[in-house]
Design a protein around this motif. Structure first.
Motif, mmCIF file in Angstrom:
data_model
loop_
_atom_site.group_PDB
_atom_site.id
_atom_site.type_symbol
_atom_site.label_atom_id
_atom_site.label_comp_id
_atom_site.label_asym_id
_atom_site.label_seq_id
_atom_site.Cartn_x
_atom_site.Cartn_y
_atom_site.Cartn_z
ATOM 1 N N ASP A 292 0.903 -1.404 0.259
ATOM 2 C CA ASP A 292 0.164 0.170 -0.355
ATOM 3 C C ASP A 292 1.194 1.272 0.211
ATOM 4 N N ILE A 293 1.906 1.362 0.436
ATOM 5 C CA ILE A 293 2.974 2.925 1.016
ATOM 6 C C ILE A 293 3.489 2.313 -0.272
ATOM 7 N N ALA A 294 3.857 1.762 -1.195
ATOM 8 C CA ALA A 294 4.662 2.110 -2.442
ATOM 9 C C ALA A 294 3.757 1.904 -3.503
ATOM 10 N N GLY A 295 2.296 1.499 -3.888
ATOM 11 C CA GLY A 295 1.561 2.458 -4.896
ATOM 12 C C GLY A 295 1.090 3.862 -4.152
ATOM 13 N N PHE A 296 1.141 4.266 -3.384
ATOM 14 C CA PHE A 296 1.102 5.545 -3.431
ATOM 15 C C PHE A 296 2.080 6.368 -3.458
ATOM 16 N N PHE A 297 3.318 5.791 -3.707
ATOM 17 C CA PHE A 297 4.432 7.470 -3.573
ATOM 18 C C PHE A 297 4.562 6.556 -5.082
ATOM 19 N N SER A 298 3.883 5.458 -5.730
ATOM 20 C CA SER A 298 3.679 5.711 -6.759
ATOM 21 C C SER A 298 2.459 6.917 -7.584
ATOM 22 N N ASN A 299 1.518 7.017 -6.793
ATOM 23 C CA ASN A 299 0.769 8.308 -7.106
ATOM 24 C C ASN A 299 1.120 9.482 -6.697
ATOM 25 N N LEU A 300 1.982 9.689 -5.696
ATOM 26 C CA LEU A 300 1.868 10.324 -5.493
ATOM 27 C C LEU A 300 2.596 12.289 -5.504
ATOM 28 N N PRO A 301 3.401 12.194 -7.070
ATOM 29 C CA PRO A 301 2.761 13.256 -7.953
ATOM 30 C C PRO A 301 1.590 13.756 -8.821
ATOM 31 N N PHE A 302 0.731 12.168 -8.654
ATOM 32 C CA PHE A 302 -1.046 12.702 -9.353
ATOM 33 C C PHE A 302 -1.845 13.768 -8.539
ATOM 34 N N LEU A 303 -1.885 14.118 -7.058
ATOM 35 C CA LEU A 303 -2.355 15.336 -6.592
ATOM 36 C C LEU A 303 -2.102 15.813 -6.540
ATOM 37 N N LEU A 304 -1.090 16.775 -7.773
ATOM 38 C CA LEU A 304 -0.895 18.391 -7.853
ATOM 39 C C LEU A 304 -0.637 18.327 -9.178
ATOM 40 N N THR A 305 -1.182 17.371 -10.201
ATOM 41 C CA THR A 305 -1.225 17.141 -11.516
ATOM 42 C C THR A 305 -2.424 17.146 -12.101
ATOM 43 N N ILE A 306 -4.265 16.159 -11.420
ATOM 44 C CA ILE A 306 -5.044 16.099 -11.388
ATOM 45 C C ILE A 306 -5.484 16.976 -10.636
ATOM 46 N N PRO A 307 -5.375 18.204 -9.766
ATOM 47 C CA PRO A 307 -6.454 19.520 -10.361
ATOM 48 C C PRO A 307 -5.627 20.481 -11.181
ATOM 49 N N LEU A 308 -4.480 20.624 -11.228
ATOM 50 C CA LEU A 308 -4.164 21.220 -12.425
ATOM 51 C C LEU A 308 -5.316 20.666 -13.529
ATOM 52 N N GLU A 309 -5.052 19.405 -14.113
ATOM 53 C CA GLU A 309 -6.091 19.086 -14.728
ATOM 54 C C GLU A 309 -7.217 19.147 -15.197
ATOM 55 N N ILE A 310 -7.972 19.032 -13.513
ATOM 56 C CA ILE A 310 -9.345 19.587 -14.113
ATOM 57 C C ILE A 310 -9.767 21.305 -14.357
ATOM 58 N N ILE A 311 -8.672 21.793 -13.686
ATOM 59 C CA ILE A 311 -8.818 23.237 -14.025
ATOM 60 C C ILE A 311 -8.184 24.317 -15.429
ATOM 61 N N VAL A 312 -7.902 23.379 -16.152
ATOM 62 C CA VAL A 312 -7.549 23.808 -17.551
ATOM 63 C C VAL A 312 -8.748 23.178 -18.521
ATOM 64 N N ALA A 313 -9.661 21.620 -18.015
ATOM 65 C CA ALA A 313 -10.239 21.069 -18.230
ATOM 66 C C ALA A 313 -11.548 22.005 -18.683
ATOM 67 N N GLU A 463 -6.357 6.702 -0.342
ATOM 68 C CA GLU A 463 -5.144 6.315 -0.615
ATOM 69 C C GLU A 463 -4.079 6.931 0.791
ATOM 70 N N LEU A 464 -4.513 8.591 0.237
ATOM 71 C CA LEU A 464 -3.649 9.221 1.473
ATOM 72 C C LEU A 464 -4.310 9.007 2.669
ATOM 73 N N VAL A 465 -5.184 8.612 3.185
ATOM 74 C CA VAL A 465 -5.685 8.957 4.719
ATOM 75 C C VAL A 465 -5.424 7.574 4.814
ATOM 76 N N GLY A 466 -5.476 6.121 4.221
ATOM 77 C CA GLY A 466 -5.226 4.892 4.091
ATOM 78 C C GLY A 466 -3.472 5.159 4.567
ATOM 79 N N LEU A 467 -3.139 5.421 3.432
ATOM 80 C CA LEU A 467 -1.763 5.762 3.682
ATOM 81 C C LEU A 467 -1.435 5.920 5.099
ATOM 82 N N SER A 468 -1.621 6.712 6.182
ATOM 83 C CA SER A 468 -1.585 6.844 7.355
ATOM 84 C C SER A 468 -1.738 5.704 8.031
#
Length: 1458
Positions: A292-313, A463-468
């Motif tokens: 679970d921890i390794a999987g979240f680190f693989s998705n960590l940068p998407f916490l910044l890119t997903i809001p960017l995609e939502i704003i642009v779209a 996943e962030l909550v599950g990470l904790s």
């Protein structure tokens, strides 16, 4: 003039720049050739690549300008130079892209090749061309572990752990972030660029469609072609960045997993173990939390890119649709929230399904552990019905889950329709705007682009909550007490003392906790002499193991000082623990192989004979089920491991208890009384105290939670605690006979798995393509081909409606554009007809809604149909598999590993239940989708047909190569992943032994090697996915480019509308994703169908023979219990040596027969022959005139009773364990328990009333027939479980009872009860009593002695014991039981004589109880008894002849009736 001047300056500057660049390139090349060192070969690649890239871009621009600006003043040499410059720069640019960054790299420690991405060129990195050699190899042949490249150094487990271990002061999460900071920053930049290029394609599409819609002059311009080229570049860039992003995701996840796995494993080797430690929780930390921890680190940068995609779209949609886009976004959010709500319900149902599946798997697990008992009693149908009931509950929950998933699928299907419907309806109907094709199709793409980040962002937050939670669990595990922190030391500590001083120890951290597992020792004061042998003895559960583990610091110390050196100690646990490796490696245990020493120790531990019986001798591997080694063999291997080590202290914890007395004697003589232990400090816990007294220097007697006595043997004997019960029986054998009987004393085991003719299933791994017969098998199991044709028809219908929905949007947008143009040309408001416009809009909106809703209705129908098909297949396959397992011969269970069978019922059936049908339907849907896209694009632009042929061929080639290679990599992944988890689990079990031998470092190294091996296959599997994705994506992008070019051609030649162009391009752009999913689904489908193939393999395996239905014995058979065995020959395979040879004997009704023989003589095989657990090679067994081979197995086994050595109970209640078929009433059940000496029933009379009120008082461990029985009967003692098995047999009242070692390893009280039951309760039954304890069968009417598969003797106990040449008497002498058996026999003889003397006389009860008999038997009485027995034998022979004649007549009569 000024323009010419400026152009001249640009030309001069450009020429100077080019000249300078070329001079720099020449200097770099000169440096390389002048130095001629290998390191310079790759040192200038980056600089050359930058320069060649700039020069190639300049050359492209110059050539384009030359071709476009065709001026008269351009000379021919300028054009030639432009072409030459373009070609030269292009070649140099391509060569620099293809140049490897480094030479091939290998690790020095093992000379293995490192993954090629460390040396790959820039071009190879972008296109994953470095994987091509592995893909081609996987297509040529099956891959092996040796073919797999090593992980790059940055991903090696040891290096990752070293990086993390450098930061000890911070929290775990902070350490992980700091170690991977650079990787996360690079990851973030790639993710941002991927997001940017996701929106450039809609931008260029909008520009292209807008141009086609507004320009109808059909003149050639460069603008639309630039838009098409922009779409191509955007798609290529998006695909490259997407795959590079996934590349970074994979190895970042592997790095984090490597770090945490080694960290957790290293901690596991240092934490303190106790009876309260939860092994499952420790394994979950490794298998679940780390992932679970390794999987979240693989998705960590998407916490910044997903809001960017939502704003642009959102901005893009607002630009196209204005406020209507907000309506669409709100509808989408509402739909996603509804999806989330339904998703939670689905999640709850999934938990119920998992719970039902766990219960069903638990039942299967119990069945496989007791399958021998089930087959012995003929309970196959009962357990089949019981497990089908569990399966029905599971499928009911699965049906509810599927129905809820259907609702969720419907909502997902309707989401894009509702979003576009409301957005476009508000845009046109409410706001009266023009829905142009450019606006419509670009908005659809943007809505689809926006849907994924809106859907993923809440999941990331979860996943962030599950990470904790996972981080806290791992940190809690890492903060547990280390074994070093719990050592009490003293200033007086010396390394020459081994013992305890005023010590209180316990399994638990709290000595006050009252729990059976939390035993404690108090006030322990012991001092074991150095270099001598010491004995620790006491009753069972007196704390011997606790004492040993306290010396190893494995328990909790509350008071006192434990003096014990911290050097290497050889520890032999009571429950033998072996590594999952060869026997030789287990003995060496990391030590250097010294041939003479090794073989001397092997011989001393009596392992030579065992090695001779193994195909691979000491190179035999100990598997997870330990099929090869028996308990005493494992104990001797662990002893050999301890003796071979260089440790000066040996802790031997009651390992002799698993051996028979003769083997134990050999071990004592060869090992414990051998110079091999001279000078070593040996502390042994054993019950063979009497045999070790002569060499023991110190004895400690434990009892009542403390030390009862300690000191020299003389001191302990004087204390009175060294009584006969503590000393145990004497197994001394004359030293002169040791050499003669040595080979006969070593146990030789019956081998069930050596013959290749026995059906021994191996794990089916996905080699090659799945045969078509597997598809047909699954199709037929799930309802037949007609059902599947109907399913395909529904897929086609849904796809046609989906295409019609998009096509109608094209018609709607074209009408809107035409209507808008008309209204724009009308100047007078009176001429506008708003009513007609509104009516037309409602018409287009209505048709669009009808088509979309029709598609939804057919989707529901498809899902329900799919549900029925899936449930039908799941139920059929489970029933057939269960029936095949229940009807399988016992040889199958003796040879097939338990894990393989469990995999069929858990993993494989789980895939069939939930994954297979989903992926099959998805594969069908994507296949129909691919065909529809090709049909749509080809219908709009016929030129695309030729491109589609090339595209399809390319996809087939690439897809086939990927599927073949990924199949091999997935096979290796499944093989290499299991050793990681099993190694961790084995370490938890044997952690005390590992720490005693100071082998922690070696085990960490072995774990990192297994971890690297597992992750390198995982790494290459993901990279093969990227290899396919980038190629399919690029081909799809090029296909979309050609589609755009053909659209422009048709636009110029036939005035193609913008709506039709958007309709065509929207499908062309989606073609890449559909094909990619099709290839992945097909690959997944083949892997899932491998589960069907594995299940089919078990369904098709050989079954036990089934007799004819009309060959039923009489209902009361057997009526007497007479047995005739004629020329019985049994072997486990046709070409195997017979285990039983020409066995013939006759048993009268109600006769008690004792069966004895050394191990391997065939006793168990004979018992199995009566129940046809093994089929006879020759001869027959006739019971009451009926050949057992002529009747069904159920009739045979249900009419007999067998009680085995291991008492087997099922999870449930006392009632369900006694009466499996629910045939008896409560009174009969209570009576069977009373007769089995489990309960005592007293009747109390209530005299308070005149009418007496009688009440039954039940005294015993069972108070109700509904008392629960835990799995395996763990809430009852072993003796109580055996008595319940006797009660089960007494309930059936069979005429023939087989007892197989029923008193082995039981306490004295239980043995006494069992003997009473046999003597008192089985008087009306024929009893075949198999036992190695001669005192158990000495009271039998006759004794059958088996020797090497043949009858050695068959006579009365008296005759056998009185015959000096009797084999039975020799066996009794060897076991030192002759004297005690003679006493028992004489006592029985005197009682029989006394009964004869007083026959016919009348005694009162008081007189009988008051008698005191003194028995003296002299030699004359023995002679008279022998003569009497001989006369009885002659009479019995005559009677046998008469019985045989009557038996033959009855047998022929019964055959005629049948």
């Amino acid at each position: 003039m000024e323009k010419d001047y400026s152009d001249g300056i640009y030309m001069v500057v450009g020429a100077i720049g080019q000249f300078t660049s070329w001079i720099y390139i020449v200097i770099l090349l000169a440096c390389h050739f002048m130095t001629r060192k290998n390191q310079t070969q790759y040192a200038f690649i980056r600089q050359l690549l930058i320069l060649y890239t700039l020069l190639f871009i300049i050359a492209c621009l110059n050539l384009r300008s030359m071709l476009i600006n065709k001026e008269d003043n351009q000379s021919g040499y300028e054009r030639v130079f432009a072409f030459w410059n373009f070609g030269a720069c292009g070649i140099l640019f391509a060569c620099s892209l293809k140049r490897p960054r480094n030479p091939e790299l290998r690790y020095a420690r093992n000379r293995r090749v490192i993954s090629h991405d460390t040396v790959a060129s820039i071009w190879s990195l972008l296109t994953f061309g470095w994987m091509s050699s592995m893909i081609k190899l996987g297509n040529r042949r099956s891959l092996t572990e040796e073919d797999i490249w090593e992980l790059p150094y940055r991903c090696q487990a040891a290096h990752c752990y070293y990086e993390l271990d450098q930061l000890l002061s911070a929290s775990l999460l902070t350490r992980l972030l700091r170690v991977n900071t650079n990787n996360l920053i690079l990851f973030l930049f790639i993710a941002i660029f991927r997001s940017i290029f996701s929106f450039t394609t809609p931008f260029f599409l909008y520009k292209l469609l807008d141009y086609i819609t507004k320009n109808k002059n059909n003149e050639y311009t460069e603008e639309p072609y630039l838009y098409v080229f922009g779409i191509l570049c955007s798609e290529l860039a998006r695909i490259l960045f997407l795959n590079q992003l996934n590349y970074q995701v994979v190895w970042l996840g592997i790095r984090v997993e490597q770090m945490l796995s080694v960290l957790v494993y290293s901690k596991q080797l240092h934490i303190k173990t106790s009876s309260r430690s939860n092994n499952n929780r420790q394994s979950n930390v490794l298998t679940t939390d780390v992932g679970d921890i390794a999987g979240f680190f693989s998705n960590l940068p998407f916490l910044l890119t997903i809001p960017l995609e939502i704003i642009v779209a959102t901005i893009g949609l607002y630009y196209l649709l204005g406020f209507s886009s907000i309506i669409g976004i709100v509808i989408m959010i509402l739909c996603l929230l509804s999806n989330k709500r339904f998703g939670k319900r689905v999640s709850r149902l999934q938990k119920r399904v998992k719970k039902a599946r766990d219960e069903r798997v638990s039942d299967i697990f119990e069945l496989l552990h007791v399958v021998r008992t089930i087959k012995m009693h003929g309970w196959e149908d009962n357990f089949h019905e019981r497990l089908m009931y569990s399966r029905t509950i599971e499928l009911t929950q699965l049906r509810r889950l599927f129905l809820r998933t259907t609702y969720l699928t419907l909502l997902v299907h309707l989401t894009p329709f509702l979003v576009t419907l409301f957005a476009f309806a508000f845009f046109t109907f409410v706001f009266g705007e023009n829905l142009s094709p450019a606006c419509a199709f670009t908005s659809i793409i943007l809505f689809n682009t926006l849907k994924q980040p809106l859907q993923n962002f809440p999941n990331l937050v979860v996943e962030l909550v599950g990470l904790s939670v996972s981080v806290r669990r791992v940190e809690r595990f890492l903060n547990e007490i280390d074994i070093q922190k719990d050592i009490s030391t003293s200033s007086s500590y010396t390394k020459t003392i081994v013992g305890f001083s005023g010590v209180d120890v316990s399994w638990s951290y709290d000595m006050n906790i009252q729990d059976p597992n939390d035993f404690s020792l108090r006030d322990v004061n012991l001092e074991f002499p150095i270099g001598k042998l010491s004995i620790v003895c006491g009753q069972k559960s007196s704390g011997k193991t606790l004492l040993f583990l306290s010396l190893l610091r494995e328990t909790f110390l509350f008071r006192g000082v434990i003096n014990f050196p911290s050097t290497s100690v050889a520890y032999v646990p009571q429950q033998a623990w072996l590594e999952n490796t060869t026997i030789r490696d287990n003995i060496l245990f990391g030590s250097t192989f010294v041939e003479d020493r090794y073989w001397n120790i092997v011989e001393a531990c009596c392992l030579l004979k065992d090695f001779e019986n193994m195909d691979e001798a000491d190179f035999t591997k100990c598997d997870e089920k330990d099929l090869i080694l028996k308990d005493d063999q494992k104990a001797r291997v662990t002893l050999a491991r301890a003796l071979y080590s260089s440790a000066q202290i040996l802790l031997l914890d009651d390992f002799l208890s698993t051996m028979d007395p003769l083997t134990a004697y050999q071990i004592i003589e060869n090992c414990l009384k051998n110079p091999i232990i001279d000078g070593r400090t040996v502390i042994i816990a054993t019950y063979y105290v009497r045999n070790l007294l002569d060499i023991a220097s110190y004895i400690a007697v434990l009892g009542d939670g403390t030390v009862l006595a300690s000191g020299t043997p003389e001191q302990v004997r004087e204390s009175g605690y060294l009584n006969d019960e503590i000393l145990g029986s004497d197994i001394d054998v004359e030293k002169s006979q040791d050499k003669i009987f040595r080979n006969s004393l070593i146990k030789s085991y019956e081998k069930y798995i050596t013959d290749k003719k026995i059906w021994t299933p191996e794990e089916v791994q996905p080699h090659g393509k799945i045969p078509f017969k597997i598809y047909l098998f699954y199709f037929k199991s799930s309802g037949g081909l007609l059902i599947w044709f109907m399913l395909v028809f529904l897929f086609i219908t849904i796809r046609i409606l989906t295409v019609g929905e998009t096509y109608w949007l094209n018609i709607w947008s074209e009408w809107s554009e035409v209507h808008h143009n008309k209204t724009a040309n009308i100047t007078s408001p009176e001429l506008l007809d708003d009513n007609n416009t509104q009516t037309d809009l409602l018409f287009y909106i209505g048709i669009y809604a009808i088509v979309a809703l029709s598609s939804a209705v057919f989707t529901i129908a498809r899902m329900i149909w799919q549900l029925c098909v899936s449930l039908k297949g799941s139920k059929t396959l489970f029933s057939e598999l269960l029936n095949a397992i229940l009807r399988a011969p016992m040889s199958f269970f003796d040879s097939a590993p338990l894990g393989n069978i469990m995999n069929r019922f858990s993993k494989d059936l789980g895939i069939i239940d939930q994954s297979l049908m989903t992926v099959v339907s998805s594969c069908f849907g994507n296949a129909v989708g691919v065909i529809s896209v090709l049909a749509v694009v080809t219908a709009v632009t016929y030129e695309f047909f030729f491109v589609s042929i090339v595209v399809v061929i390319s996809y087939i080639i690439i897809g086939t190569m990927y599927i073949n290679a990924s199949r091999e990599l997935k096979r290796l992944q499944s093989i290499t992943r299991s050793p990681v988890v099993s190694w961790f689990s084995d370490t938890v079990v044997g952690i005390a032994t590992i720490r005693a031998f100071n082998a922690e470092h070696r085990f960490i190294k072995a774990f990192t090697n297994r971890l690297n091996t597992s992750n390198r296959t995982t790494y290459l599997l993901h990279m093969s996915n990227r290899w396919m994705s980038v190629r399919l994506g690029c081909i799809g992008a090029i296909a979309s480019y050609f589609a755009g070019i053909f659209i422009l051609w048709n636009y110029r030649s036939s005035n193609m509308s913008g709506g039709l162009a958007g309709f065509c391009l929207s499908y062309a752009l989606g073609f890449v994703q559909i094909v990619f999913m099709l290839v992945k689904d097909y690959s997944t489908m083949e892997n899932n169908l491998n589960s069907v193939e594995r299940v089919k393999e078990y369904i098709d395996m050989p079954q036990e023979p089934i007799s004819a239905a009309n060959a039923r014995p009489p209902a009361a058979w057997p009526t007497d219990g007479k047995i005739e065995v004629s020329n019985l020959t049994v072997s486990h395979a046709l070409k195997d040596e017979p285990i039983l040879r020409n066995i013939s004997f006759y048993v009268q009704d109600k006769e008690k027969i004792g069966i004895v023989g050394r191990s391997g003589a065939g006793k168990s095989t004979l018992a199995n022959s009566f129940l046809r657990l093994v089929e006879t090679t020759d001869g027959r067994i006739v019971i009451d005139g009926i050949n057992i081979a002529d009747i069904s197995l159920e009739d045979l086994r249900s009419r007999m009773a067998i009680i085995s050595q291991e008492p087997i109970l099922f999870e449930g209640t006392i009632r369900t364990n006694l009466d499996i078929q629910l045939e008896y009433d409560d009174n009969e059940l209570w009576e069977s328990l009373r007769r089995a000496r489990l309960i005592h029933i007293e009747v109390e009379e209530n005299l308070s009333n005149r009418l007496s009120n009688r009440q039954a008082l039940i005294i015993g461990p069972i108070t109700s027939l509904n008392d629960p029985v835990n799995e395996g009967g763990s809430n009852f003692s072993r003796g109580q479980r055996q008595l319940i098995c006797f009660a089960r047999a007494l309930l059936r009242q069979p005429k023939i009872i087989i007892l197989d070692e029923v008193t082995a390893n039981f306490d004295t009280e239980t043995e006494k009860k069992i003997q009473e039951i046999i003597h008192d309760e089985f008087q009306n039954s024929t009893v075949l009593n198999i036992s190695n304890q001669f005192k158990d069968i000495i009271n039998s009417d006759r004794i059958l002695v088996l020797d090497k598969g043949e009858i050695g003797e068959f006579d009365t106990p008296h005759n056998l014991l009185m015959n000096p040449e009797s084999l039975f008497r020799q066996m009794c002498e060897q076991d030192s039981e002759l004297e005690s058996l003679m006493k028992i026999m004489k006592l029985n003889y005197s009682e029989d004589e006394d009964e004869e003397d007083h026959f016919g006389e009348h005694y009162d009860d008081d007189d009988v109880h008051g008698m005191e008999m003194e028995i003296e038997v002299d030699e004359e009485e023995d002679d008279e008894q022998t003569e009497r027995e001989s006369e009885h034998e002659v009479d019995e022979e005559q009677e046998n002849n008469q019985q045989s004649e009557m038996f033959d007549e009855q047998h022929h009569k019964d055959d005629w009736e049948v």
